[in-house]
Write a protein that holds these residues in place. Structure first.
Motif, mmCIF file in Angstrom:
data_model
loop_
_atom_site.group_PDB
_atom_site.id
_atom_site.type_symbol
_atom_site.label_atom_id
_atom_site.label_comp_id
_atom_site.label_asym_id
_atom_site.label_seq_id
_atom_site.Cartn_x
_atom_site.Cartn_y
_atom_site.Cartn_z
ATOM 1 N N LEU A 14 0.820 -1.201 0.000
ATOM 2 C CA LEU A 14 0.000 0.000 0.000
ATOM 3 C C LEU A 14 0.859 1.259 0.000
ATOM 4 O O LEU A 14 0.350 2.348 0.150
ATOM 5 N N GLY A 15 2.140 1.091 -0.161
ATOM 6 C CA GLY A 15 3.071 2.203 -0.203
ATOM 7 C C GLY A 15 4.252 1.939 0.705
ATOM 8 O O GLY A 15 4.321 0.921 1.385
ATOM 9 N N SER A 16 5.164 2.880 0.689
ATOM 10 C CA SER A 16 6.316 2.782 1.582
ATOM 11 C C SER A 16 5.854 3.041 3.010
ATOM 12 O O SER A 16 4.708 3.438 3.243
ATOM 13 N N ARG A 17 6.730 2.837 3.960
ATOM 14 C CA ARG A 17 6.353 3.103 5.360
ATOM 15 C C ARG A 17 5.946 4.565 5.533
ATOM 16 O O ARG A 17 4.992 4.874 6.238
ATOM 17 N N LYS A 18 6.679 5.459 4.869
ATOM 18 C CA LYS A 18 6.370 6.887 4.983
ATOM 19 C C LYS A 18 4.981 7.187 4.399
ATOM 20 O O LYS A 18 4.203 7.942 4.988
ATOM 21 N N GLU A 19 4.649 6.582 3.275
ATOM 22 C CA GLU A 19 3.331 6.787 2.671
ATOM 23 C C GLU A 19 2.230 6.205 3.547
ATOM 24 O O GLU A 19 1.156 6.794 3.689
ATOM 25 N N VAL A 20 2.506 5.055 4.155
ATOM 26 C CA VAL A 20 1.544 4.430 5.066
ATOM 27 C C VAL A 20 1.340 5.305 6.295
ATOM 28 O O VAL A 20 0.211 5.473 6.770
ATOM 29 N N HIS A 21 2.417 5.920 6.806
ATOM 30 C CA HIS A 21 2.300 6.823 7.962
ATOM 31 C C HIS A 21 1.376 7.986 7.619
ATOM 32 O O HIS A 21 0.577 8.415 8.454
ATOM 33 N N ASN A 22 1.478 8.497 6.390
ATOM 34 C CA ASN A 22 0.608 9.598 5.967
ATOM 35 C C ASN A 22 -0.851 9.158 5.895
ATOM 36 O O ASN A 22 -1.743 9.923 6.250
ATOM 37 N N LEU A 23 -1.102 7.926 5.414
ATOM 38 C CA LEU A 23 -2.474 7.408 5.371
ATOM 39 C C LEU A 23 -3.069 7.340 6.778
ATOM 40 O O LEU A 23 -4.230 7.705 6.993
ATOM 41 N N ILE A 24 -2.264 6.867 7.730
ATOM 42 C CA ILE A 24 -2.725 6.759 9.113
ATOM 43 C C ILE A 24 -2.970 8.147 9.702
ATOM 44 O O ILE A 24 -3.979 8.385 10.365
ATOM 45 N N LYS A 25 -2.054 9.075 9.427
ATOM 46 C CA LYS A 25 -2.185 10.441 9.942
ATOM 47 C C LYS A 25 -3.429 11.135 9.400
ATOM 48 O O LYS A 25 -4.081 11.915 10.092
#
Length: 79
Positions: A14-25
């Motif tokens: 679903l994306g890199s860890r950084k992209e996943v962090h943005n989805l969660i945020k």
């Protein structure tokens, strides 16, 4: 099996860890219908339902087993 939410989502492509962090945020990730607040939230696979933007993510773990078969060996019941 317990996993971190961000690692699970990144492993599901679903994306890199950084992209996943943005989805969660942004509040787009839910765990059992509740919006996830922390990226390192522990989740229990396969007991919990994880969704991103309303789409449920398949949480089954797939395992691959690789065998080494030397030349001349048969690994079937019938030839």
């Amino acid at each position: 099996m317990k996993l971190r939410l961000d690692k699970f989502l990144a492993n599901k492509a679903l994306g890199s860890r950084k992209e996943v962090h943005n989805l969660i945020k942004q509040g787009l990730v839910t765990v059992d219908g509740v919006v996830a607040k922390k990226k390192d939230m522990p989740i229990e696979i396969p007991n919990q339902t994880i969704a991103v933007n309303g789409e449920i993510i398949d949480n089954r773990q797939i395992y691959y087993v690789k065998f080494h078969k030397p030349a001349g060996y048969v690994c079937a019941i019938e030839d």
